[in-house]
Structures are given as C-alpha cells and as structure tokens.
Design a protein around this motif. Sequence first.
Motif, PDB file in Angstrom:
ATOM      1  N   ASP A 176      30.687  50.530  40.136  1.00 54.35           N
ATOM      2  CA  ASP A 176      29.177  50.424  39.527  1.00 54.35           C
ATOM      3  C   ASP A 176      28.681  51.816  39.559  1.00 54.35           C
ATOM      4  O   ASP A 176      29.688  52.672  39.873  1.00 54.35           O
ATOM      5  CB  ASP A 176      28.188  49.633  40.187  1.00 54.35           C
ATOM      6  N   GLU A 177      27.039  52.603  39.679  1.00 49.28           N
ATOM      7  CA  GLU A 177      26.583  53.530  39.179  1.00 49.28           C
ATOM      8  C   GLU A 177      26.905  54.169  40.931  1.00 49.28           C
ATOM      9  O   GLU A 177      26.657  55.822  40.723  1.00 49.28           O
ATOM     10  CB  GLU A 177      25.871  53.356  38.251  1.00 49.28           C
ATOM     11  N   ASN A 178      26.745  53.355  41.549  1.00 51.01           N
ATOM     12  CA  ASN A 178      27.388  54.067  42.704  1.00 51.01           C
ATOM     13  C   ASN A 178      28.499  54.121  43.730  1.00 51.01           C
ATOM     14  O   ASN A 178      28.658  53.977  44.675  1.00 51.01           O
ATOM     15  CB  ASN A 178      26.023  53.341  44.439  1.00 51.01           C
ATOM     16  N   ASN A 179      29.488  53.749  42.877  1.00 53.36           N
ATOM     17  CA  ASN A 179      30.567  53.504  43.278  1.00 53.36           C
ATOM     18  C   ASN A 179      31.204  52.891  44.268  1.00 53.36           C
ATOM     19  O   ASN A 179      32.065  52.701  45.166  1.00 53.36           O
ATOM     20  CB  ASN A 179      30.986  55.533  43.185  1.00 53.36           C
ATOM     21  N   PHE A 180      30.682  51.579  44.029  1.00 49.58           N
ATOM     22  CA  PHE A 180      31.029  50.478  45.090  1.00 49.58           C
ATOM     23  C   PHE A 180      31.299  49.258  44.176  1.00 49.58           C
ATOM     24  O   PHE A 180      31.380  49.552  42.800  1.00 49.58           O
ATOM     25  CB  PHE A 180      29.597  49.442  45.150  1.00 49.58           C
ATOM     26  N   ALA A 181      32.613  48.844  44.043  1.00 48.98           N
ATOM     27  CA  ALA A 181      33.281  48.072  43.234  1.00 48.98           C
ATOM     28  C   ALA A 181      32.864  47.010  43.746  1.00 48.98           C
ATOM     29  O   ALA A 181      32.524  45.661  44.457  1.00 48.98           O
ATOM     30  CB  ALA A 181      35.153  48.416  44.182  1.00 48.98           C
ATOM     31  N   THR A 182      33.298  46.027  42.738  1.00 52.93           N
ATOM     32  CA  THR A 182      32.770  44.792  42.264  1.00 52.93           C
ATOM     33  C   THR A 182      34.828  44.039  41.983  1.00 52.93           C
ATOM     34  O   THR A 182      35.291  44.915  41.274  1.00 52.93           O
ATOM     35  CB  THR A 182      32.878  43.925  40.855  1.00 52.93           C
ATOM     36  N   LEU A 183      35.032  43.041  43.237  1.00 52.76           N
ATOM     37  CA  LEU A 183      36.972  42.878  43.558  1.00 52.76           C
ATOM     38  C   LEU A 183      37.090  41.488  42.326  1.00 52.76           C
ATOM     39  O   LEU A 183      36.357  41.145  42.877  1.00 52.76           O
ATOM     40  CB  LEU A 183      37.814  43.342  44.713  1.00 52.76           C
ATOM     41  N   TYR A 184      38.168  41.684  42.131  1.00 52.48           N
ATOM     42  CA  TYR A 184      38.635  40.208  41.084  1.00 52.48           C
ATOM     43  C   TYR A 184      39.772  39.719  41.655  1.00 52.48           C
ATOM     44  O   TYR A 184      41.259  40.930  42.012  1.00 52.48           O
ATOM     45  CB  TYR A 184      38.711  40.894  40.055  1.00 52.48           C
ATOM     46  N   GLU A 185      39.607  38.954  42.423  1.00 55.15           N
ATOM     47  CA  GLU A 185      41.630  38.593  42.326  1.00 55.15           C
ATOM     48  C   GLU A 185      41.797  37.255  42.031  1.00 55.15           C
ATOM     49  O   GLU A 185      40.811  36.365  41.932  1.00 55.15           O
ATOM     50  CB  GLU A 185      41.108  38.246  43.918  1.00 55.15           C
ATOM     51  N   TYR A 186      42.941  37.247  42.239  1.00 55.24           N
ATOM     52  CA  TYR A 186      44.078  36.462  40.685  1.00 55.24           C
ATOM     53  C   TYR A 186      44.808  35.166  41.558  1.00 55.24           C
ATOM     54  O   TYR A 186      45.355  35.859  42.518  1.00 55.24           O
ATOM     55  CB  TYR A 186      44.648  36.875  39.731  1.00 55.24           C
ATOM     56  N   ASP A 187      45.143  34.079  41.758  1.00 55.69           N
ATOM     57  CA  ASP A 187      46.252  33.718  41.536  1.00 55.69           C
ATOM     58  C   ASP A 187      47.647  33.916  40.318  1.00 55.69           C
ATOM     59  O   ASP A 187      48.145  35.202  39.953  1.00 55.69           O
ATOM     60  CB  ASP A 187      46.670  31.994  41.776  1.00 55.69           C
ATOM     61  N   ASP A 188      48.659  33.505  41.229  1.00 60.37           N
ATOM     62  CA  ASP A 188      49.773  33.516  40.945  1.00 60.37           C
ATOM     63  C   ASP A 188      50.138  33.872  39.077  1.00 60.37           C
ATOM     64  O   ASP A 188      51.188  33.970  38.901  1.00 60.37           O
ATOM     65  CB  ASP A 188      51.386  33.305  41.164  1.00 60.37           C
ATOM     66  N   GLU A 189      49.586  32.654  38.212  1.00 61.68           N
ATOM     67  CA  GLU A 189      49.616  32.070  37.348  1.00 61.68           C
ATOM     68  C   GLU A 189      48.737  33.241  36.782  1.00 61.68           C
ATOM     69  O   GLU A 189      48.672  33.411  35.507  1.00 61.68           O
ATOM     70  CB  GLU A 189      49.742  31.284  37.432  1.00 61.68           C
ATOM     71  N   GLY A 190      47.785  34.483  37.658  1.00 62.65           N
ATOM     72  CA  GLY A 190      46.913  34.389  36.640  1.00 62.65           C
ATOM     73  C   GLY A 190      45.742  33.834  36.455  1.00 62.65           C
ATOM     74  O   GLY A 190      44.351  34.957  35.744  1.00 62.65           O
ATOM     75  N   THR A 191      45.232  32.998  37.332  1.00 59.47           N
ATOM     76  CA  THR A 191      44.007  32.248  37.347  1.00 59.47           C
ATOM     77  C   THR A 191      43.214  33.337  38.319  1.00 59.47           C
ATOM     78  O   THR A 191      43.375  33.769  38.973  1.00 59.47           O
ATOM     79  CB  THR A 191      44.109  30.986  37.782  1.00 59.47           C
ATOM     80  N   PRO A 192      41.867  33.895  37.353  1.00 58.58           N
ATOM     81  CA  PRO A 192      41.258  33.800  38.489  1.00 58.58           C
ATOM     82  C   PRO A 192      40.439  33.151  39.575  1.00 58.58           C
ATOM     83  O   PRO A 192      40.199  32.227  39.532  1.00 58.58           O
ATOM     84  CB  PRO A 192      39.627  34.763  37.339  1.00 58.58           C
TER      85      PRO A 192
END
Length: 277
Positions: free
Chosen positions: A241-257
Amino acid sequence: SSVYYDQKGNEIESVDALGRYGSALFGYKQSVATAVAANARNNEIAFDGFEDYDFDLETVNNEPCPLNRHLDFGLVNQSNVWTGPGGSISLEESHTGKSSYKLNGTTNITKQAGNAQPPSTPLLFYDGPGHYLLGSNELANGFAPVNGRNYIFSCWVFDGSPTTNSLSGVSITVNGVSPTAITVVEGWKRVEIPFIASSSFVLEMSGSAKYVDDIRIFPNAGQMNSYVYDNRTMRLMAQLDENNFATLYEYDDEGTPVRVKKETEKGIMTLKENRQS
C-alpha cells in the motif's frame, strides 16, 4: 489530456485537463504493472521487488531491444546469479515474494534530475517523405526526480537484529540523508527517508550479508501502490500500500487462494482463510 506509452504499448503516464499526472511501472518483461502512482510522473517513481530478473516470455532468451530497468542496480547474470557492485539477488530471505537484494559491500546508484513536465515538442517533423522523428525521449532515462521536490524513499531491511528499531550493520542514505523512521514487523524493518531532490539523486546502501527488499520512491504529494508476482505462475503474491505495508496472498498447490494476510505495525494478521475439498 495526454497519454504516453512505452515501446511495448503499456500506458506509463497520463495527464488530465487539470494537469494531474498518473503513472505506472511495468515489469516481468513489461507484461504486468508493478507500481501504480497518482499525482506523480513516470520519472518520479521507482520500485524493485527483485522478483522478475529471471522471468522471460520468450522461448529464446535473446531480445533484440532489451529494456533498461527504471532504477538500475547494475546486476548481471553470472553463473545463474544476478550480481552487481555491492550485492546480489538472493533466495535466502524475502519480505514479499521469494527474492531480495543481499548486500555484500556498497551499492551506489546515481541519477540525474528529470523534468516536472513532458517536453513540449517530443516529435520533430522530418522534411522529406512526411515522417516524424523522436526529438526527446526523457522517459528512457528511467527514474529522475524533479529538482527541489519532496520525495519519500522506503524499503524493507533484514539485518538479523529483529528486536531493535534501528539498523544493525546496515547503512542507507539518500542524498546524504539517513532514515528518519524505522518500523519492525516480524524481523523485517521498514525504513523511510524523506528527502528533497537536487540536481542529482544518490542512493547508497552498504552492509555485509544483510537483505533489502521492496525498494520504492515516490513524491511526498503523491500515492503509490506496488505489486509482487510469482515469476513462474504469475499469481499475485503481495500488494504493497501507500505506506509500503503488504497484503499477502497464499495459494494451494492447485492455485486456489487459501489465505489473505495483512502486514501492520503490530504484526501480520490473517484477514481471510479458505479451505475446500
């Protein structure tokens, strides 16, 4: 209003009727946006997450016109390791994604000041068959902050001292200015340096076996979001974001969030989690 494109056809800068600029940086061989900014020209922003150096869209890694990096660390591929003066890309630690910049000496980047507005005559008429010539290509210079304007430099540092709110064994300065704010989040330290641009921009970082990630620069009066992708699957791994803090996204082996996390000053919080079978 006016719109400007890079040689791949990506819209990298626009200005509306009120003179308000918007800009974007593209990475991964210019295939996706890695940073989007408001109230900032293309030459006034910079971002590097060190994820796309090995990324290639071509079946043969031999581009006739390779693109220069917007903020160039001078890295070259030596025996499958991207190495430059003072550091190299490492998979040992990362703030977002899988890679970071490992300091092993002193890295010095110098850039000349840029323009506050586009040149009035970027195209020159060629008196002949009615062709135009490119008279000015200022955006090819990459990052070039405007002399006298206020900017914010930000990055994340892993120095091996997770309990202190100061840098240990690492020195980072921009135009001779040292960090004014350091925030610690689970071992990584967010460094922030407000600075005033001059006729030349000088970034200097030094350390031994210290890691730097998600480096970004933008005008104090603007806003910027940046993006990190998996360089194999092109899945979005993080949005900063604008303050350089991250929103992190994780997926399984099939690519599903399966999980979304948010980085805050109090730590990394899970916002959403999904399981299916």
